[in-house]
Motif scaffolding. Sequence first.
Motif: not given
Length: 515
Positions: A108-121
């Motif tokens: 199951s999901f434990v966390g944290p839930d992280i927004e990673g790098v995107n194409a712009t970065e």
Amino acid sequence: MRKLYKALIAAQFVLAGMAFLPAPGEAGRIRPTGTINFELVEVRTPAAMEADDVALQASGKTPEIQAVPFRPTMSMDNYKAAKAAANASVTTDRQGETSANGPFAPPSFVGPDIEGVNATEGGGWRPPDTHGAVGNDHFVEVTNSHYDVYRKSDGVRVKSVSLASFFGYTTQPLFDPRCVYDQAANRWIVAAEAFPESSAVQYQFIAVSTTTDPTGAFNIYRGDVCFNNNNDFWDYPQIGVDSNAILITANIFANGISYSGTDLGVLDKNKMYNGLALRGKLFTNLEGTLAPPIVLGQSSKSCFAAANFSNKITLYTLTYPGGVPTLSKSYITVPGFSLPPDVSQPGTTAKLDPLDARFVNASTQNGNALWQVHTININSKPAPKWYEFNISTKTVTQSGNFTASSTSHDWNASIAANASNDVFVTWSSTDATAGTNAQVRFSGRRSTDTSGIIGGGAALFTSSTFYDPSSDFVERWGDYSAVTIDPSNPLRAWIVNEKINSTSVWGSRIGCIGY
């Protein structure tokens, strides 16, 4: 219809040719054919990385190449014919597949839930080559073309620089990054290759941390991998590690076009961790794409796997008799498989690329168990097929497939196991029938679960739109993902995979899952 008929015939010819093999069994010893030399460029400090990153951003310099072409290990004509045959096959639902809903409690999901790098970065590259690893206190994400570190405790990003600033190299763009955490030595290994500087020079970079802290200093090593000065192109490198060495494999393309074999470099990791000069052993003309292992514990052998035949897995076994790396070659028979069809998305005719049934990431080797996964054609849809190989008997201990549903398209999978053979997987999934855009999914199995079962799991993230960033009918995706075991708790794992931020911008998502 005539073109389609020709494509089907050509693809059948390809698969028939792929099945033509020498007699199975252990072959003789394969000695190194040369050396692979890496020089220590510098001990790169965080201050130098940050300063170079500020200067690079101020200069406005962007990567010269943003769309990285896919290079299959068969001829491009045969590859296109095989993909055409896969795409022309009749689509059916996967009713009755037990793997879609396994009778057990998945992670199951434990966390944290992280927004990673995107194409712009990342600088606008396609595909993102999303990869990463978890250590004692941090998660490291590498992408085309960025290096980012997050705290495990709260998911806060504590370091973010370009690969150019991280390695201290700007002559050519850096791409195909990989990251491994060596739990036995508490060191980080980060790798990326550069586009060729000339017909005689192409560099592979490997950085090893000087401590367990990925925000600290790294020993930066550089090796020229254009060994014959003949415009060969080193492509799709993968990184593994055993108790003796850092293991690197790559496909070689003559004049950057024609596949000519796969190379394996065996690099003394103790020398690299201590900043010493390095001359590793090189094996050439192997079968590819060759996935190296992450070897758990102490083992007298390390096994490399390649899935480039229709009903066999090629296995290379590395040993160190008398301290000299030596390979032997064998085959493991598996149920027949073929290239996956392209991925459908809701709301668009643009497809996504699930590649060519290769193993896209390192295996986990635990005792005699070797865990791997690849995307193949199952009932006219792309789906991950996973295996537990017995490297002693050269047989399949168990295998299966996992899908989000009977109508989903599933691909870009990675697998990892802990020392108890509890397994975690991550993959990408869409379902045009259900209107589901690309998901970051996860699942797994405990060692006590019913053999051959990994369930459909759950979604860490569901994209809100489809992906169509260019005029290409089939858009690049992946090329890979990652799942790694948490050294602080072997019943937890961290995943990183691609998602969609907008129709033209890829993103990434990172999360911790566990039992």
